[in-house]
Design a protein around this motif. Sequence first.
Motif, PDB file in Angstrom:
ATOM      1  N   ASP A  30      43.892 -67.493  -1.883  1.00 27.63           N
ATOM      2  CA  ASP A  30      45.022 -66.975  -2.678  1.00 27.63           C
ATOM      3  C   ASP A  30      46.002 -68.087  -3.061  1.00 27.63           C
ATOM      4  OD1 ASP A  30      43.974 -64.475  -2.469  1.00 27.63           O
ATOM      5  OD2 ASP A  30      45.307 -63.807  -0.845  1.00 27.63           O
ATOM      6  N   GLY A  31      45.634 -69.343  -2.755  1.00 23.60           N
ATOM      7  CA  GLY A  31      46.470 -70.466  -3.222  1.00 23.60           C
ATOM      8  C   GLY A  31      47.502 -70.955  -2.227  1.00 23.60           C
ATOM      9  N   ALA A  32      47.319 -70.662  -0.927  1.00 27.51           N
ATOM     10  CA  ALA A  32      48.290 -71.143   0.078  1.00 27.51           C
ATOM     11  C   ALA A  32      48.412 -72.667   0.012  1.00 27.51           C
ATOM     12  CB  ALA A  32      47.846 -70.726   1.472  1.00 27.51           C
ATOM     13  N   ALA A  33      49.586 -73.147   0.386  1.00 26.41           N
ATOM     14  CA  ALA A  33      49.854 -74.590   0.309  1.00 26.41           C
ATOM     15  C   ALA A  33      49.321 -75.322   1.539  1.00 26.41           C
ATOM     16  CB  ALA A  33      51.359 -74.820   0.216  1.00 26.41           C
ATOM     17  N   GLU A  34      49.077 -76.608   1.370  1.00 31.13           N
ATOM     18  CA  GLU A  34      48.678 -77.439   2.511  1.00 31.13           C
ATOM     19  C   GLU A  34      49.706 -77.299   3.636  1.00 31.13           C
ATOM     20  OE1 GLU A  34      46.619 -81.383   3.312  1.00 31.13           O
ATOM     21  OE2 GLU A  34      48.558 -81.994   2.541  1.00 31.13           O
ATOM     22  N   GLY A  35      49.215 -77.226   4.852  1.00 28.24           N
ATOM     23  CA  GLY A  35      50.101 -77.150   6.008  1.00 28.24           C
ATOM     24  C   GLY A  35      50.426 -75.728   6.429  1.00 28.24           C
ATOM     25  N   THR A  36      49.914 -74.735   5.672  1.00 23.75           N
ATOM     26  CA  THR A  36      50.101 -73.336   6.065  1.00 23.75           C
ATOM     27  C   THR A  36      49.373 -73.104   7.392  1.00 23.75           C
ATOM     28  OG1 THR A  36      50.264 -72.600   3.776  1.00 23.75           O
ATOM     29  CG2 THR A  36      49.614 -70.926   5.388  1.00 23.75           C
ATOM     30  N   VAL A  37      50.019 -72.348   8.272  1.00 24.34           N
ATOM     31  CA  VAL A  37      49.462 -72.101   9.613  1.00 24.34           C
ATOM     32  C   VAL A  37      49.324 -70.598   9.833  1.00 24.34           C
ATOM     33  CG1 VAL A  37      49.902 -72.372  12.105  1.00 24.34           C
ATOM     34  CG2 VAL A  37      50.547 -74.201  10.518  1.00 24.34           C
ATOM     35  N   VAL A  38      48.216 -70.209  10.448  1.00 25.78           N
ATOM     36  CA  VAL A  38      48.025 -68.821  10.901  1.00 25.78           C
ATOM     37  C   VAL A  38      47.910 -68.851  12.420  1.00 25.78           C
ATOM     38  CG1 VAL A  38      46.437 -66.850  10.936  1.00 25.78           C
ATOM     39  CG2 VAL A  38      46.920 -68.023   8.780  1.00 25.78           C
ATOM     40  N   THR A  39      48.679 -67.967  13.090  1.00 20.61           N
ATOM     41  CA  THR A  39      48.545 -67.854  14.545  1.00 20.61           C
ATOM     42  C   THR A  39      48.252 -66.391  14.893  1.00 20.61           C
ATOM     43  OG1 THR A  39      50.871 -67.337  14.967  1.00 20.61           O
ATOM     44  CG2 THR A  39      50.279 -69.661  14.906  1.00 20.61           C
TER      45      THR A  39
END
Length: 248
Positions: A30-39
């Motif tokens: 969906d176009g998330a930016a670099e460095g996006t984190v999922v926990t």
Amino acid sequence: MAVSRRIGHAIHAFDTVDSTQAVLARLAGDGAAEGTVVTARHQTAGRGRRGRQWWDTPGESVLMSVLLQPSLPTAQAPQLSLVAGLAVAEALAAAAGVAAQIRWPNDVLVGGRKVCGVLPEAVSRGDGRIGHVLLGIGINVDQSEFPPDLRHAATSLRLVTGTAHDQRQLLAAVLDALDRRYGEWLAGGFAELREEWRRWTSTLGERVRTGDGREGVAVDVDETGALLVDAGLDGLTRVVSQVGPAAS
Ligand code: BTN
């Protein structure tokens, strides 16, 4: 003045997911930016390396996936395993006071048992460059026991130190260390981190298996992060770590 950072500017925190890798793959699509984190506090289908499952007990692990988009040849993606292992080892020392060691390419061990696993999954672009990498990191924090099949190979920070640990602080420490080490890697490649990585590894001097099933002694790691193994042949054997494709 706020210092801009690549990693951890956006954190999507979930209670239960199938896998943080799968959730991050969807966000990347969906176009998330670099460095996006999922926990997540718990994964119902946590993924390990080589198609294995990654086990967790709800609320007792730090489980995360980080989106990286280095504009580099796909052949360099395996180096991210080593970058992540180094960042985690440093973060465990800083935030938990634990002296961990890295087993090439990226397991983080305490007392010879695994406290953290790293799973890099890459999507390549058509031109042979990296589209993105989903960098999965699972740290055993508060488990006081493991299932019988893991008991002899795994440990947790609680088992090592005898105390509970602040998971938010640990997450922040890992993201800080990863932000710094990833920036250095982008600037100078693994050559920039090699000396530091060597200080944290337990692999050099150990007996290891090469890709073709031979055994030998790991003597060094080269400037690309490949393990150099003396397998009794003419010259050293280079072993390159593998990065799997990102599945959704
Ligand atoms: C290994 O086999 O050592 C790698 C384990 C990686 C586990 C982490 S937990 C967070 C992220 N989501 C997953 O499904 N796997 C990785």
